[in-house]
Design a protein around this motif. Structure first.
Motif, PDB file in Angstrom:
ATOM      1  N   THR A 213       0.857  -1.197   0.224  1.00  0.00           N
ATOM      2  CA  THR A 213      -0.025   0.075   0.121  1.00  0.00           C
ATOM      3  C   THR A 213       0.834   1.356  -0.014  1.00  0.00           C
ATOM      4  N   VAL A 214       2.079   1.475   0.583  1.00  0.00           N
ATOM      5  CA  VAL A 214       2.657   2.705   1.029  1.00  0.00           C
ATOM      6  C   VAL A 214       3.604   2.685  -0.232  1.00  0.00           C
ATOM      7  N   SER A 215       4.259   1.585  -0.669  1.00  0.00           N
ATOM      8  CA  SER A 215       5.457   1.568  -1.522  1.00  0.00           C
ATOM      9  C   SER A 215       5.121   1.630  -2.966  1.00  0.00           C
ATOM     10  N   ALA A 216       3.904   0.919  -3.064  1.00  0.00           N
ATOM     11  CA  ALA A 216       3.474   0.748  -4.646  1.00  0.00           C
ATOM     12  C   ALA A 216       3.122   1.803  -5.324  1.00  0.00           C
ATOM     13  N   PRO A 217       2.576   2.946  -4.949  1.00  0.00           N
ATOM     14  CA  PRO A 217       2.738   4.206  -5.607  1.00  0.00           C
ATOM     15  C   PRO A 217       3.731   4.874  -6.150  1.00  0.00           C
ATOM     16  N   VAL A 218       4.889   4.787  -5.046  1.00  0.00           N
ATOM     17  CA  VAL A 218       5.915   5.178  -5.478  1.00  0.00           C
ATOM     18  C   VAL A 218       6.875   4.661  -6.612  1.00  0.00           C
ATOM     19  N   VAL A 219       6.764   3.214  -6.433  1.00  0.00           N
ATOM     20  CA  VAL A 219       7.138   2.565  -7.529  1.00  0.00           C
ATOM     21  C   VAL A 219       6.702   2.431  -8.957  1.00  0.00           C
ATOM     22  N   PHE A 220       5.300   2.787  -8.492  1.00  0.00           N
ATOM     23  CA  PHE A 220       4.552   2.828 -10.028  1.00  0.00           C
ATOM     24  C   PHE A 220       5.033   4.130 -10.652  1.00  0.00           C
ATOM     25  N   GLY A 221       5.654   5.273  -9.842  1.00  0.00           N
ATOM     26  CA  GLY A 221       6.062   6.335 -10.329  1.00  0.00           C
ATOM     27  C   GLY A 221       7.248   5.968 -11.292  1.00  0.00           C
ATOM     28  N   TRP A 222       8.187   5.313 -10.841  1.00  0.00           N
ATOM     29  CA  TRP A 222       9.382   4.714 -11.620  1.00  0.00           C
ATOM     30  C   TRP A 222       8.880   4.036 -13.022  1.00  0.00           C
ATOM     31  N   VAL A 223       8.000   3.224 -12.774  1.00  0.00           N
ATOM     32  CA  VAL A 223       7.415   2.404 -14.037  1.00  0.00           C
ATOM     33  C   VAL A 223       6.735   3.523 -14.885  1.00  0.00           C
ATOM     34  N   PHE A 224       5.949   4.472 -14.479  1.00  0.00           N
ATOM     35  CA  PHE A 224       5.423   5.565 -15.084  1.00  0.00           C
ATOM     36  C   PHE A 224       6.414   6.571 -15.977  1.00  0.00           C
ATOM     37  N   ALA A 225       7.611   6.623 -15.071  1.00  0.00           N
ATOM     38  CA  ALA A 225       8.784   7.440 -15.799  1.00  0.00           C
ATOM     39  C   ALA A 225       9.079   6.676 -17.128  1.00  0.00           C
ATOM     40  N   ALA A 226       9.232   5.551 -17.093  1.00  0.00           N
ATOM     41  CA  ALA A 226       9.606   4.685 -18.189  1.00  0.00           C
ATOM     42  C   ALA A 226       8.431   4.790 -19.114  1.00  0.00           C
ATOM     43  N   HIS A 227       7.319   5.094 -19.071  1.00  0.00           N
ATOM     44  CA  HIS A 227       6.457   5.308 -19.944  1.00  0.00           C
ATOM     45  C   HIS A 227       6.534   6.604 -20.599  1.00  0.00           C
ATOM     46  N   GLN A 228       6.992   7.802 -19.942  1.00  0.00           N
ATOM     47  CA  GLN A 228       6.856   8.902 -20.571  1.00  0.00           C
ATOM     48  C   GLN A 228       8.342   9.132 -21.089  1.00  0.00           C
ATOM     49  N   PHE A 229       9.361   8.525 -20.860  1.00  0.00           N
ATOM     50  CA  PHE A 229      10.562   8.306 -21.496  1.00  0.00           C
ATOM     51  C   PHE A 229      10.225   7.865 -23.169  1.00  0.00           C
ATOM     52  N   GLY A 230       9.525   6.786 -22.834  1.00  0.00           N
ATOM     53  CA  GLY A 230       8.994   6.292 -24.334  1.00  0.00           C
ATOM     54  C   GLY A 230       8.199   7.305 -25.059  1.00  0.00           C
ATOM     55  N   SER A 231       7.154   8.025 -24.412  1.00  0.00           N
ATOM     56  CA  SER A 231       6.443   9.184 -25.051  1.00  0.00           C
ATOM     57  C   SER A 231       7.574  10.315 -25.497  1.00  0.00           C
ATOM     58  N   ALA A 232       8.476  10.699 -24.970  1.00  0.00           N
ATOM     59  CA  ALA A 232       9.479  11.542 -25.217  1.00  0.00           C
ATOM     60  C   ALA A 232       9.962  11.169 -26.652  1.00  0.00           C
ATOM     61  N   ALA A 233      10.510   9.902 -26.637  1.00  0.00           N
ATOM     62  CA  ALA A 233      11.312   9.476 -27.804  1.00  0.00           C
ATOM     63  C   ALA A 233      10.275   9.189 -29.131  1.00  0.00           C
ATOM     64  N   ALA A 234       9.091   8.944 -28.961  1.00  0.00           N
ATOM     65  CA  ALA A 234       8.150   9.109 -29.758  1.00  0.00           C
ATOM     66  C   ALA A 234       7.817  10.386 -30.267  1.00  0.00           C
ATOM     67  N   ALA A 235       7.556  11.279 -29.418  1.00  0.00           N
ATOM     68  CA  ALA A 235       6.983  12.614 -29.739  1.00  0.00           C
ATOM     69  C   ALA A 235       8.246  13.487 -30.625  1.00  0.00           C
ATOM     70  N   TYR A 236       9.413  13.316 -30.240  1.00  0.00           N
ATOM     71  CA  TYR A 236      10.449  13.895 -30.954  1.00  0.00           C
ATOM     72  C   TYR A 236      10.727  12.970 -32.182  1.00  0.00           C
ATOM     73  N   GLY A 237      10.990  11.852 -32.218  1.00  0.00           N
ATOM     74  CA  GLY A 237      11.516  11.005 -33.210  1.00  0.00           C
ATOM     75  C   GLY A 237      10.460  11.044 -34.306  1.00  0.00           C
ATOM     76  N   ALA A 238       8.945  10.917 -34.047  1.00  0.00           N
ATOM     77  CA  ALA A 238       8.072  11.126 -35.102  1.00  0.00           C
ATOM     78  C   ALA A 238       8.227  12.293 -35.949  1.00  0.00           C
ATOM     79  N   GLY A 239       8.303  13.417 -35.045  1.00  0.00           N
ATOM     80  CA  GLY A 239       8.486  14.723 -35.848  1.00  0.00           C
ATOM     81  C   GLY A 239       9.643  14.765 -36.643  1.00  0.00           C
ATOM     82  N   TYR A 240      10.605  14.422 -36.069  1.00  0.00           N
ATOM     83  CA  TYR A 240      11.935  14.485 -36.987  1.00  0.00           C
ATOM     84  C   TYR A 240      11.976  13.562 -38.027  1.00  0.00           C
TER      85      TYR A 240
END
Length: 406
Positions: A340-367
């Motif tokens: 209960t306590v740690s899972a939201p923080v751990v998910f933050g790291w997993v979601f960070a990976a999600h957004q790095f993927g979003s960043a790669a596609a946002a720039y890469g597709a435009g380029y």
């Protein structure tokens, strides 16, 4: 708490949709390239990804309500600076930094925190409801904001989002709570009230890094983070930011293209809640494997379609059902694995990976679009990445530690 978190996510989705709505009007007015705006969007995702591991820790440290109010103020500032921008670098500040920080400190951490703290039973369904709010934001606001850009000055398109986040700020200020214990309630499905531990004296960064160190010892964490990187790359990164200009390249106007996004949002809403229901009942790893495979099929198909009404309608339905369906099983797995306590923080790291993927596609597709004069290669690569995610998930299911299969 679910209701006001849902509304906040709806309007946050509207804010996140502003850059793709403004791409075409801004390049026409200022004579910029698509990549000039997509680099600001990519920076937004990088900032978001860099901060979201600490967002849930910040909620743990100072409280959910304070974090949400801070995010709302940053969103309002970012939108205001965006409509005042007249140089390319201005967008790096308004979209890249302000909107990135605002999204980073709540992200999906808000949904996971509400679901994990306030619900024991029906947790997957609640995550499905809250993540479907992203679809609701698209459904209601993307066509409306696109219509505003065609009838009025494009700068007025930010008004619905600004008004909405202001309302959410008031709701959180007057009604928001951090834990069920603040109302002398147990979490839904529990009999006893859970009293959270006293606030840690550790700073936010230390709380988050300790959670990462603990999670990194579990192979499941790396599988979920890796596939969530692909999730971001193939959803918000490429479709969320480049679908409208891709349609423009194929003679589909901005209002019609945004209507397809709205249709996608309708089925996204259905698909995400359905995924939440399924994740409470079926093997979450198998669900993720199926979701990524179906998404890969839809992304590979799109560049070869004729972009007619029938083809795009069918695509919007199919892709919409799958767009954020990966979130409920991912959150449920993390909740079971890390508590209960740690899972939201751990998910933050997993979601960070999600957004790095979003960043790669946002720039890469435009380029890719500016250099190859086509979005097709980017969409095909995204589809192939989805098939890789399916292979990763199913390989882990077959050969990974059996005790972690939930």
């Amino acid at each position: 708490m679910v209701s006001i978190a849902f509304l906040t996510t709806v309007f946050s989705s509207a804010v996140g949709s502003v850059p793709q709505i403004l791409i075409l009007p801004m390049i026409r007015e200022f004579g910029w390239n698509i990549s000039d705006i997509s680099v600001a969007t990519a920076l937004m995702y990088v900032v978001l990804a860099s901060l979201c591991p600490f967002g849930a820790a910040l909620m743990l440290r100072i409280g959910v309500v304070k974090v949400v109010l801070l995010s709302i103020m940053l969103n309002a500032t970012g939108l205001l600076l965006t409509i005042l921008a007249y140089e390319k670098w201005h967008l790096l500040v308004s979209i890249g930094v302000c909107l990135g920080v605002a999204a980073g400190i709540i992200g999906l951490g808000l949904a996971s925190t509400i679901a994990i703290r306030w619900f024991n039973l029906k947790r997957g369904l609640v995550i499905g409801i809250l993540t479907s709010a992203f679809a609701a934001g698209q459904l209601v606001f993307v066509p409306f904001m696109a219509w505003i850009t065609t009838v009025f000055d494009w700068r007025f398109a930010v008004l619905p989002a600004m008004i909405g986040i202001g309302i959410c700020g008031l709701l959180y200020f007057f009604f928001g709570k951090d834990w069920p214990a603040d109302l002398d309630l147990p979490a839904y499905g529990d009999k006893d009230i859970y009293h959270p531990p006293a606030q840690s004296a550790d700073n936010v960064m230390l709380i988050s890094l300790k959670s990462l160190a603990m999670a990194a010892q579990q192979p499941a964490f790396w599988v979920l983070a890796g596939t969530f990187f692909i999730c971001g790359l193939t959803s918000t990164g490429i479709v969320g930011q480049h679908f409208i200009p891709f349609c423009g390249d194929n003679n589909v106007g901005i209002v019609l293209a945004s209507s397809y996004l709205a249709m996608m949002g309708v089925f996204n809403f259905i698909g995400t809640m359905g995924s939440g229901w399924l994740s409470d009942r079926f093997d979450n790893y198998k669900l993720l494997g199926v979701y990524y495979a179906l998404r890969g099929v839809s992304l590979v198909y799109l560049p070869f379609s004729d972009f007619g009404v029938l083809a795009m309608t069918l695509w919007a339905i199919f892709f919409g059902l799958d767009f954020i369906a990966t979130v409920p099983p991912t959150v449920r797995l993390i909740g079971k694995l890390f508590g209960t306590v740690s899972a939201p923080v751990v998910f933050g790291w997993v979601f960070a990976a999600h957004q790095f993927g979003s960043a790669a596609a946002a720039y890469g597709a435009g380029y890719s679009r500016d250099t190859l004069f086509s979005y097709a290669p980017a969409f095909l690569i995204a589809g192939a990445a989805c098939f890789a995610a399916t292979a990763m998930i199913m390989s882990y299911k077959a050969f990974g530690p059996k005790k972690l299969h939930i």
